[in-house]
Design a protein around this motif. Sequence first.
Motif, PDB file in Angstrom:
ATOM      1  N   SER A 208       1.345  -4.716  11.465  1.00  0.00           N
ATOM      2  CA  SER A 208       0.933  -4.807  10.070  1.00  0.00           C
ATOM      3  C   SER A 208       2.033  -4.377   9.105  1.00  0.00           C
ATOM      4  CB  SER A 208      -0.320  -3.955   9.833  1.00  0.00           C
ATOM      5  OG  SER A 208      -0.065  -2.597  10.157  1.00  0.00           O
ATOM      6  N   ALA A 209       2.988  -3.580   9.594  1.00  0.00           N
ATOM      7  CA  ALA A 209       4.092  -3.183   8.721  1.00  0.00           C
ATOM      8  C   ALA A 209       5.043  -4.345   8.465  1.00  0.00           C
ATOM      9  CB  ALA A 209       4.849  -2.016   9.352  1.00  0.00           C
ATOM     10  N   LEU A 210       5.078  -5.294   9.393  1.00  0.00           N
ATOM     11  CA  LEU A 210       5.953  -6.451   9.243  1.00  0.00           C
ATOM     12  C   LEU A 210       5.241  -7.628   8.587  1.00  0.00           C
ATOM     13  CD1 LEU A 210       7.712  -6.384  12.746  1.00  0.00           C
ATOM     14  CD2 LEU A 210       8.573  -5.494  10.580  1.00  0.00           C
ATOM     15  N   LEU A 211       3.959  -7.786   8.869  1.00  0.00           N
ATOM     16  CA  LEU A 211       3.189  -8.893   8.299  1.00  0.00           C
ATOM     17  C   LEU A 211       1.981  -8.316   7.576  1.00  0.00           C
ATOM     18  CD1 LEU A 211       2.990 -12.007   8.117  1.00  0.00           C
ATOM     19  CD2 LEU A 211       1.446 -11.926  10.070  1.00  0.00           C
ATOM     20  N   VAL A 212       2.150  -8.058   6.291  1.00  0.00           N
ATOM     21  CA  VAL A 212       1.050  -7.485   5.510  1.00  0.00           C
ATOM     22  C   VAL A 212       0.015  -8.567   5.232  1.00  0.00           C
ATOM     23  CG1 VAL A 212       2.494  -5.728   4.456  1.00  0.00           C
ATOM     24  CG2 VAL A 212       2.294  -7.961   3.363  1.00  0.00           C
ATOM     25  N   SER A 213      -1.168  -8.141   4.876  1.00  0.00           N
ATOM     26  CA  SER A 213      -2.263  -9.080   4.646  1.00  0.00           C
ATOM     27  C   SER A 213      -2.119  -9.772   3.298  1.00  0.00           C
ATOM     28  CB  SER A 213      -3.601  -8.328   4.692  1.00  0.00           C
ATOM     29  OG  SER A 213      -3.694  -7.442   3.588  1.00  0.00           O
ATOM     30  N   PRO A 214      -2.717 -10.965   3.148  1.00  0.00           N
ATOM     31  CA  PRO A 214      -2.711 -11.640   1.843  1.00  0.00           C
ATOM     32  C   PRO A 214      -3.335 -10.787   0.746  1.00  0.00           C
ATOM     33  CG  PRO A 214      -3.391 -13.164   3.571  1.00  0.00           C
ATOM     34  CD  PRO A 214      -3.320 -11.807   4.196  1.00  0.00           C
ATOM     35  N   ALA A 215      -4.349  -9.982   1.100  1.00  0.00           N
ATOM     36  CA  ALA A 215      -4.995  -9.128   0.096  1.00  0.00           C
ATOM     37  C   ALA A 215      -4.027  -8.097  -0.467  1.00  0.00           C
ATOM     38  CB  ALA A 215      -6.213  -8.442   0.714  1.00  0.00           C
ATOM     39  N   LYS A 216      -3.188  -7.541   0.397  1.00  0.00           N
ATOM     40  CA  LYS A 216      -2.214  -6.539  -0.072  1.00  0.00           C
ATOM     41  C   LYS A 216      -1.162  -7.192  -0.971  1.00  0.00           C
ATOM     42  CE  LYS A 216       0.694  -2.703   1.478  1.00  0.00           C
ATOM     43  NZ  LYS A 216       0.087  -1.830   0.453  1.00  0.00           N
TER      44      LYS A 216
ATOM     45  N   VAL B 109       8.253  -8.001  -0.942  1.00  0.00           N
ATOM     46  CA  VAL B 109       9.183  -9.050  -0.531  1.00  0.00           C
ATOM     47  C   VAL B 109       8.486 -10.411  -0.525  1.00  0.00           C
ATOM     48  CG1 VAL B 109      10.605  -9.914   1.374  1.00  0.00           C
ATOM     49  CG2 VAL B 109      10.617  -7.478   0.805  1.00  0.00           C
ATOM     50  N   ILE B 110       7.306 -10.474   0.083  1.00  0.00           N
ATOM     51  CA  ILE B 110       6.572 -11.743   0.158  1.00  0.00           C
ATOM     52  C   ILE B 110       6.165 -12.213  -1.238  1.00  0.00           C
ATOM     53  CG2 ILE B 110       4.477 -12.852   1.015  1.00  0.00           C
ATOM     54  CD1 ILE B 110       4.667 -11.042   3.471  1.00  0.00           C
ATOM     55  N   PHE B 111       5.755 -11.280  -2.079  1.00  0.00           N
ATOM     56  CA  PHE B 111       5.407 -11.637  -3.450  1.00  0.00           C
ATOM     57  C   PHE B 111       6.619 -12.223  -4.174  1.00  0.00           C
ATOM     58  CE2 PHE B 111       5.613 -10.119  -7.898  1.00  0.00           C
ATOM     59  CZ  PHE B 111       4.653 -10.961  -8.439  1.00  0.00           C
TER      60      PHE B 111
ATOM     61  N   LEU C 258      13.372  -8.373  -4.552  1.00  0.00           N
ATOM     62  CA  LEU C 258      13.417  -8.540  -3.095  1.00  0.00           C
ATOM     63  C   LEU C 258      14.199  -7.404  -2.440  1.00  0.00           C
ATOM     64  CD1 LEU C 258      14.124 -12.373  -2.755  1.00  0.00           C
ATOM     65  CD2 LEU C 258      11.944 -11.194  -2.524  1.00  0.00           C
ATOM     66  N   ILE C 259      15.311  -7.016  -3.075  1.00  0.00           N
ATOM     67  CA  ILE C 259      16.121  -5.919  -2.536  1.00  0.00           C
ATOM     68  C   ILE C 259      15.316  -4.623  -2.526  1.00  0.00           C
ATOM     69  CG2 ILE C 259      18.179  -4.526  -2.904  1.00  0.00           C
ATOM     70  CD1 ILE C 259      19.476  -6.974  -4.158  1.00  0.00           C
ATOM     71  N   GLU C 260      14.626  -4.371  -3.629  1.00  0.00           N
ATOM     72  CA  GLU C 260      13.807  -3.157  -3.714  1.00  0.00           C
ATOM     73  C   GLU C 260      12.749  -3.130  -2.620  1.00  0.00           C
ATOM     74  OE1 GLU C 260      10.582  -1.079  -6.778  1.00  0.00           O
ATOM     75  OE2 GLU C 260      11.836  -2.756  -7.453  1.00  0.00           O
ATOM     76  N   GLY C 261      12.102  -4.281  -2.404  1.00  0.00           N
ATOM     77  CA  GLY C 261      11.070  -4.345  -1.367  1.00  0.00           C
ATOM     78  C   GLY C 261      11.629  -4.130   0.022  1.00  0.00           C
ATOM     79  N   SER C 262      12.793  -4.734   0.317  1.00  0.00           N
ATOM     80  CA  SER C 262      13.367  -4.586   1.660  1.00  0.00           C
ATOM     81  C   SER C 262      13.894  -3.177   1.893  1.00  0.00           C
ATOM     82  CB  SER C 262      14.487  -5.612   1.861  1.00  0.00           C
ATOM     83  OG  SER C 262      15.551  -5.383   0.955  1.00  0.00           O
ATOM     84  N   GLU C 263      14.486  -2.561   0.872  1.00  0.00           N
ATOM     85  CA  GLU C 263      15.021  -1.217   1.035  1.00  0.00           C
ATOM     86  C   GLU C 263      13.926  -0.190   1.258  1.00  0.00           C
ATOM     87  OE1 GLU C 263      17.386  -0.526  -2.410  1.00  0.00           O
ATOM     88  OE2 GLU C 263      19.196  -1.458  -1.560  1.00  0.00           O
TER      89      GLU C 263
END
Length: 270
Positions: free
Chosen positions: A49-57, A238-240, A226-231
């Motif tokens: 779940s840490a790698l593939l978050v849910s659509p709701a999140k 990131v997905i958003f 994207l950088i902020e999300g990955s860091e």
Amino acid sequence: MNTVTREAAELAAVQPLQPEQRSRWRGFVLPVAAVLLWWLLSSLDVVNSALLVSPAKVLDTAIDQVASGRLWRALGASLAREATGFAIGTASGLVLGALLGLSALFNRIAGPSFNTFKQISLFAWIPLISVWFGLGDVAKVVFLSLAALVPVVVNTCDGIRTAPAGLLEVARVYGYTRWQTVTQVVLPAALPSIFTGVYLALIYSWLATIGAEYLLVAGRGIGNTLIEGSEHFQMDLVIFGMFVIGLVGWLMNASARTLERRLARWTGRA
């Protein structure tokens, strides 16, 4: 008359979709299937779940980004850079492409250098640009201008050179001057190719915007989101960000295609 009209409307309502309408809706099948698979995998915890978050999140993150204004600030900065770089690169490309296409002498002098220049990978310019212009908005705009320049030059030059010989012969028979031939024959014939170059410049400059923000990290932008999300390992962010980038690119593509169709009808009437 009212009864006939009502019956016709009811008949139209039950008629099956036309082939064009069906093909338009088919484009949504793959995205919907991908989202359903994504929701299923995240619900069943098949993937970490840490790698593939849910659509709701991701949806919660999107609402927070929109409500807080962070999305609009980042997207506004990216679009401002994209518009500036696109305008500079397109204007320069139109001038250079026209000179290469119209002047044999200029083409012999500058053509080989440009052909060498366009073989250099766009991202190979990043180290040089960062040294010359730093990591701020100026460096990013220069990078985006280079991304927009090449397709406009190539398509403008090709469109001018491939003007139908028959039209040029008619212009010669009617005694057109050089200026009349260029403005009334060559450029109208080259418009479809020129528009293709401008369209590619729009798409390439948007893609380059994300690359520039990712590699030249100073400042605000959707690439920096994207950088902020990955860091911070926020995969929802990131997905958003990826969804936003794809949506903006799709809107640009759709707008350019609509403008192209209108231009084609206008030139056809002209």
